[in-house]
Design a protein around this motif. Structure first.
Motif: not given
Length: 546
Positions: A390-396, A360-371, A92-99
């Motif tokens: 943080i997650a949105r910036e990496i996926f965008d 340091q914690a946010m760096a771990r989040v960034r690395a995980d989302k980049l992976r 469905p259109a509403a679930l096309q973008d789930r970043r």
């Protein structure tokens, strides 16, 4: 599975609908559970309960095979499904973008904040982050009804010098898309007795939500949508297909109107991803890497395998070979079939008083989302609103379209051995004591009605508590397991750790569920000393609430 013990129902609570009784009462309950819904619950239970019990028995037999030394593998009888040329129904259109998706319990404040958070999707969780007291379940269902209707509000009372704060929903167009996660097949709803036995908790969750909200959501092109947890096989997926089709027919909805995403969070399910998608092909839109429950399932599956003991939880990351293989196989499978491949949870909470520690914690989040985005995932989970940007910036940056289902990952070649190869590492004293603390503190909060607990700047839920509890059991019952400093892991070590814990925690009045700490310690001690690993922590704990 044996039924959860239940009290004799109060005759005044037995509904006019034949065959059903409610053993608890709550204000507004009659409006939430009208006769037509009660009749739906009865029909669902009678059609699905024999199949549910058969699948729970199949789980027990599967585990007996593993306990005897057997290993999971891809099924020969379903090879044609894995090798066939087929696709799931269009998304469905509403679930096309789930970043970016945010998850959390179903209390009104959480529902408002999550829908307003800026995430693409909010998963309202009746499962791992909700303690299923009757009060919590009904409050959660009412909150979702009001949210779908657009008028959910909540006012937090003034306290400790802070003024009262009012919460209200943003306009519908600015809200996250709502998905609901019901409880898994193994959990009963002991307060709803049909023909004298408890009905499946997940069926209760889905049926109540759909009865009240399906039409309104369908009119808004928003579903209803669900996340299905803890499946182990295609047969369990087919059971959900039967249940959802039954509800659609009863409510006059088009077949396939209710869409689902399935969490691949058990080891057996990782060997049946094609088959699970196929069983739900007319309504499934994706699979999700439920990493914490998946680690728990690995531990439970191989509880009797001395060669597959994992190191302490902090060392079992998604870069470990068996988890990397699972993640990449999920991406390949989903994209081959036209489904979303969702990434896993970032459980970190911002550390307000420690700038260096927070970075340091946010760096771990960034690395995980980049992976995740680099591997081909179409979106990811976070536990706290502060992680959304943080997650949105990496996926965008790495995914400039709604999803990347065109990334087929044909380079991925995963064998059964790849999925079960254990990670290497150590068990430190801090790791052992951390498992004890997390399990006790989470259990205490859960017994007190809180299923989502911040501990040491991580958001802990039932899945992470299960890892801690299962690791402790396995370490204690295996032979010659030692801490990194050479100390034997035995019941003497457990006893001394449990004895020292209350002093380490400080004032129980400052902890969620602090009044239940002693009960939680006793329960963890009992479960850890048992000759058999209890299937789920929440099963014995459920008998202690309400």
């Amino acid at each position: 599975m044996s039924a959860v013990p239940h009290s004799r129902p109060d005759p005044s609570l037995i509904r006019a609908t034949p065959g059903i009784a409610i053993t608890r009462s709550s204000p507004g309950q009659a409006q939430l559970l009208p006769p037509a819904l009660m009749a739906l619950l009865v029909s669902l239970h009678r059609e699905l309960e024999p199949g549910r019990q058969a699948q729970l028995q199949a789980r027990r037999q599967r585990q007996e095979f593993f306990d005897a030394g057997g290993l999971p593998d891809f099924r020969e009888d379903t090879r044609a499904i894995r090798e066939g040329d087929w696709q799931v129904a269009p998304t469905p259109a509403a679930l096309q973008d789930r970043r970016v998706e945010i998850t959390g319990p179903v209390d009104p404040k959480m529902v408002i904040n999550a829908l307003n958070s800026g995430a693409k999707v909010f998963m309202a969780d009746f499962e791992d982050s909700t303690s299923p007291t009757w009060h919590n379940l009904l409050v959660g269902q009412r909150a979702l009804i009001d949210a779908v209707a657009g008028h959910l509000q909540f006012t937090a009372a003034a306290q400790a010098g802070k003024p009262a704060k009012h919460y209200a929903l943003k306009p519908f167009e600015q809200q996250a898309v709502l998905l609901v996660r019901p409880r898994g097949w193994h959990l009963d709803e002991k307060h709803v007795l049909i023909d004298g036995t408890p009905m499946a908790g997940g069926l209760f969750d889905v049926a109540v939500f759909a009865f009240h909200n399906a039409r309104a959501l369908m009119d808004k092109d928003r579903g209803p949508y669900f996340y299905l947890p803890k499946l182990q096989s295609m047969e369990e997926a087919a059971l959900w297909e039967t249940a959802l089709a039954h509800i659609e027919a009863a409510l006059g909805l088009p077949q396939g109107q209710m869409k689902v995403t399935v969490l691949i969070e058990t080891l057996p399910a990782a060997f049946e991803m094609h088959e699970i998608l196929h069983a739900l092909r007319d309504r499934v839109v994706g699979l999700n890497c439920g990493r914490w429950d998946y680690i728990f399932s690995y531990l439970k599956t191989f509880r009797r395998h001395a060669d597959k003991i994992l190191p302490e939880r902090g060392q079992v990351t998604m870069t470990q070979p068996f988890l990397k293989a699972y993640s990449e196989l999920l991406i390949q499978t989903c994209h081959q079939r036209g489904a979303h491949a969702m990434g896993g949870m970032a459980a970190q909470i911002p550390i307000s008083h420690d700038e260096s520690g927070n970075e340091q914690a946010m760096a771990r989040v960034r690395a995980d989302k980049l992976r995740e985005v680099t591997a081909g995932h179409d979106g990811t989970w976070v536990a706290h609103p502060a992680l959304i940007p943080i997650a949105r910036e990496i996926f965008d940056e790495r995914m400039r379209r709604p999803n990347q289902k065109d990334v087929l990952r044909e380079d991925v070649l995963v064998t059964g051995e790849d999925l079960i190869r254990p990670s290497t590492g150590t068990i430190t004293r801090a790791g052992f004591e951390g498992n004890v603390e997390v399990c006790v503190r989470y259990l205490a909060a859960w017994l007190d009605g809180n299923g989502c607990v911040p501990i040491h700047w991580l958001m802990e839920d039932a899945a992470t508590a299960e890892i801690s509890r299962t690791q402790l059991w396995q370490w204690l019952h295996a032979r010659d397991i030692h801490l990194a400093d050479g100390t034997a892991i035995d019941f003497k070590l457990l006893a001394s750790t449990l004895q020292a814990l209350p002093g380490k925690l400080g004032d129980p009045g400052q902890l969620p569920g602090g009044g239940k700490i002693d009960e939680a310690i006793a329960l963890l001690d009992e479960l850890s000393r048992s000759d058999e690993l209890t299937e789920f922590l929440t099963l014995p704990a459920y008998q202690r609430i309400d």
